[in-house]
Design an enzyme around this catalytic site. Structure first.
Site, PDB file in Angstrom:
ATOM      1  N   HIS A 199       6.130  44.948  23.258  1.00  0.00           N
ATOM      2  CA  HIS A 199       4.674  45.142  23.270  1.00  0.00           C
ATOM      3  C   HIS A 199       3.886  43.915  22.839  1.00  0.00           C
ATOM      4  O   HIS A 199       3.001  43.444  23.545  1.00  0.00           O
ATOM      5  CB  HIS A 199       4.289  46.326  22.377  1.00  0.00           C
ATOM      6  N   ASP A 221       6.257  48.055  28.202  1.00  0.00           N
ATOM      7  CA  ASP A 221       5.419  46.854  28.250  1.00  0.00           C
ATOM      8  C   ASP A 221       6.280  45.688  28.722  1.00  0.00           C
ATOM      9  O   ASP A 221       7.292  45.368  28.088  1.00  0.00           O
ATOM     10  CB  ASP A 221       4.873  46.549  26.845  1.00  0.00           C
ATOM     11  N   GLU A 264       3.574  48.808  32.155  1.00  0.00           N
ATOM     12  CA  GLU A 264       2.373  48.031  31.805  1.00  0.00           C
ATOM     13  C   GLU A 264       2.686  46.548  31.881  1.00  0.00           C
ATOM     14  O   GLU A 264       3.631  46.071  31.251  1.00  0.00           O
ATOM     15  CB  GLU A 264       1.859  48.379  30.402  1.00  0.00           C
ATOM     16  N   HIS A 306       5.067  56.990  25.054  1.00  0.00           N
ATOM     17  CA  HIS A 306       4.453  55.666  24.863  1.00  0.00           C
ATOM     18  C   HIS A 306       5.431  54.700  24.187  1.00  0.00           C
ATOM     19  O   HIS A 306       5.837  54.920  23.053  1.00  0.00           O
ATOM     20  CB  HIS A 306       3.221  55.866  23.983  1.00  0.00           C
ATOM     21  N   ARG A 307       5.809  53.665  24.922  1.00  0.00           N
ATOM     22  CA  ARG A 307       6.852  52.715  24.470  1.00  0.00           C
ATOM     23  C   ARG A 307       8.144  53.491  24.166  1.00  0.00           C
ATOM     24  O   ARG A 307       8.888  53.148  23.244  1.00  0.00           O
ATOM     25  CB  ARG A 307       6.397  51.909  23.252  1.00  0.00           C
ATOM     26  N   GLU A 329       6.754  54.939  29.065  1.00  0.00           N
ATOM     27  CA  GLU A 329       5.829  53.808  29.247  1.00  0.00           C
ATOM     28  C   GLU A 329       6.482  52.577  28.665  1.00  0.00           C
ATOM     29  O   GLU A 329       7.085  52.642  27.568  1.00  0.00           O
ATOM     30  CB  GLU A 329       4.496  54.091  28.544  1.00  0.00           C
TER      31      GLU A 329
HETATM   32  O1  G3P Z   1      -0.175  53.132  28.162  1.00  0.00           O
HETATM   33  C1  G3P Z   1      -1.308  52.870  27.420  1.00  0.00           C
HETATM   34  C2  G3P Z   1      -1.107  52.012  26.230  1.00  0.00           C
HETATM   35  O2  G3P Z   1       0.205  51.541  26.188  1.00  0.00           O
HETATM   36  C3  G3P Z   1      -2.040  50.899  26.147  1.00  0.00           C
HETATM   37  O3  G3P Z   1      -2.057  50.274  24.893  1.00  0.00           O
HETATM   38  O4  G3P Z   1      -1.519  48.557  23.244  1.00  0.00           O
HETATM   39  O5  G3P Z   1      -0.069  50.534  23.419  1.00  0.00           O
HETATM   40  O6  G3P Z   1      -0.007  48.804  25.162  1.00  0.00           O
HETATM   41  P1  G3P Z   1      -0.855  49.521  24.167  1.00  0.00           P
HETATM   42 CA    CA Z   2       1.571  49.746  26.648  1.00  0.00          CA
END
Ligand code: G3P
Ligand code: CA
Length: 274
Positions: free
Chosen positions: A81, A68, A140, A39-40, A66
C-alpha cells in the site's frame, strides 16, 4: 451502463444460494446483493496485502480481495500500500528504489503480530495466479504517477492470463489517478474501471458526468456518501463501491445507502452469515 453491470441481474439469479432464493421468493421488492470486498485482504485479521490476509479473505468468503499494485526498482509489480516499506515491513526505503529481491527479503507480517512473522510482499503475478477463480480481484493502481507505463504492464499480465475478456466481472481496476484510469480503460476496454476519491469536489453533477464517460465505478470514501449521491451515480450507469469499513455501524450505513460493494478490513461486518 458501460461494461460490467449489464446483465448482472441475470447472472445474480443464477448465483443465488438456496437461502438467498428462498429470501428472494419471499421478497416483493428487488433483491440486491452487495459485494463484500476485503480491503488489502482481510486486513483487520492479518497483515495487509499479504498472502495471509488474502487467504483469510477467501476463507471468510469475501467476493473480492482488494490489492495495491506498485513496481520494484527492477521492474516487477508488487503488492504493497504505502510508497515506502517503512510502516509494514522491517525495512526502510521507497518501494521504487528496492529490487524485487530486496523487497522479498523483508518481513511484511511481524508488524501485525508475531504469528505472522515471515509473510512476504507478494508479486502481482503471484496474486493473480493464486486467487483467480477463488475471489474477484479489485486492483488499485497505487500512485501510478511514480511508475510510468505501469498501466501497460498490468494490462499485459492480465491479457496473457485471459483475464481481460468481456463480461469478466471478477477483475476491476481502480485508482485515485484519473488519467491512469482513463488510460487503463483504453488499454483494457472490457475490464471495468473505477475512480477513487474522498473529495466532495468530485461529486458535482459535472464531475460525475465526466467520470461516467470512461468509468464503470465511482468509488468514494464512506464519509462523503449520501443516498442522493448513490442515486446520481446509478442514474449515470455507474456502480458505487465505498471504503473503508472498520465498524459494523459503517457497514450498516452503506448497506442502507444501497451501494453496490463495501470495501472493508472486516468482511464479517458486511455479511455476518459468512
Ligand atoms: O479500495 C479503496 C481503498 O483501498 C482506497 O484507499 O488508501 O486504502 O488504498 P487506500
Ligand atoms: Ca487500496
Amino acid at each position: 451502463m458501460k461494461k460490467s453491470l449489464a446483465g448482472a441481474g441475470i447472472a445474480l439469479s443464477l448465483m443465488l444460494s438456496p437461502f438467498q432464493q428462498a429470501f428472494a421468493s419471499e421478497s416483493v421488492g428487488e433483491l440486491r446483493k452487495i459485494d463484500n470486498v476485503a480491503h488489502r485482504g482481510a486486513s483487520g485479521y492479518a497483515p495487509e496485502n499479504t498472502i495471509a490476509a488474502f487467504d483469510k479473505a477467501v476463507d471468510m468468503k469475501a467476493d473480492y480481495i482488494e490489492i495495491d499494485v506498485q513496481r520494484s526498482k527492477d521492474g516487477k509489480l508488487v503488492i504493497i500500500h504505502d510508497t515506502t516499506v517503512d510502516r509494514t515491513t522491517n525495512g526502510t526505503g521507497a518501494v521504487k528504489d528496492l529490487t524485487l529481491e530486496q523487497l522479498r527479503s523483508l518481513d511484511a507480517g511481524s508488524f501485525k503480530g508475531p504469528e505472522f512473522t515471515g509473510e512476504k510482499i507478494p508479486t502481482f503475478e503471484e496474486v493473480l495466479d493464486r486467487y483467480r477463480g477463488k475471489a474477484g480481484i479489485l486492483i488499485e493502481l497505487k500512485a501510478p504517477e511514480k511508475y510510468p507505463g505501469i498501466e501497460e504492464e498490468v494490462a499485459h499480465l492480465l491479457k496473457v492470463r485471459n483475464l481481460d475478456k468481456p463480461r469478466n466481472n471478477k477483475i476491476i481496476i481502480q485508482s485515485f489517478n484519473f488519467d491512469s484510469v482513463k488510460k487503463t480503460n483504453q488499454l483494457l476496454p472490457n475490464v471495468p474501471v473505477g475512480v477513487l476519491t474522498s473529495s466532495r469536489t468530485h461529486t458535482t453533477d459535472q464531475a460525475l458526468k465526466e467520470f461516467a464517460t470512461y468509468a464503470d465505478y465511482f468509488n468514494p470514501s464512506y464519509g462523503i456518501v449520501t443516498k442522493e449521491l448513490v442515486d446520481k451515480v446509478h442514474g449515470l450507469g455507474m456502480g458505487i463501491s465505498s471504503w473503508t469499513v472498520r465498524t459494523p455501524e459503517a457497514a450498516q450505513f452503506l448497506i442502507d445507502m444501497k451501494v453496490d460493494a463495501i470495501i472493508t478490513d472486516y468482511p464479517d461486518y458486511v455479511d455476518p452469515r459468512k
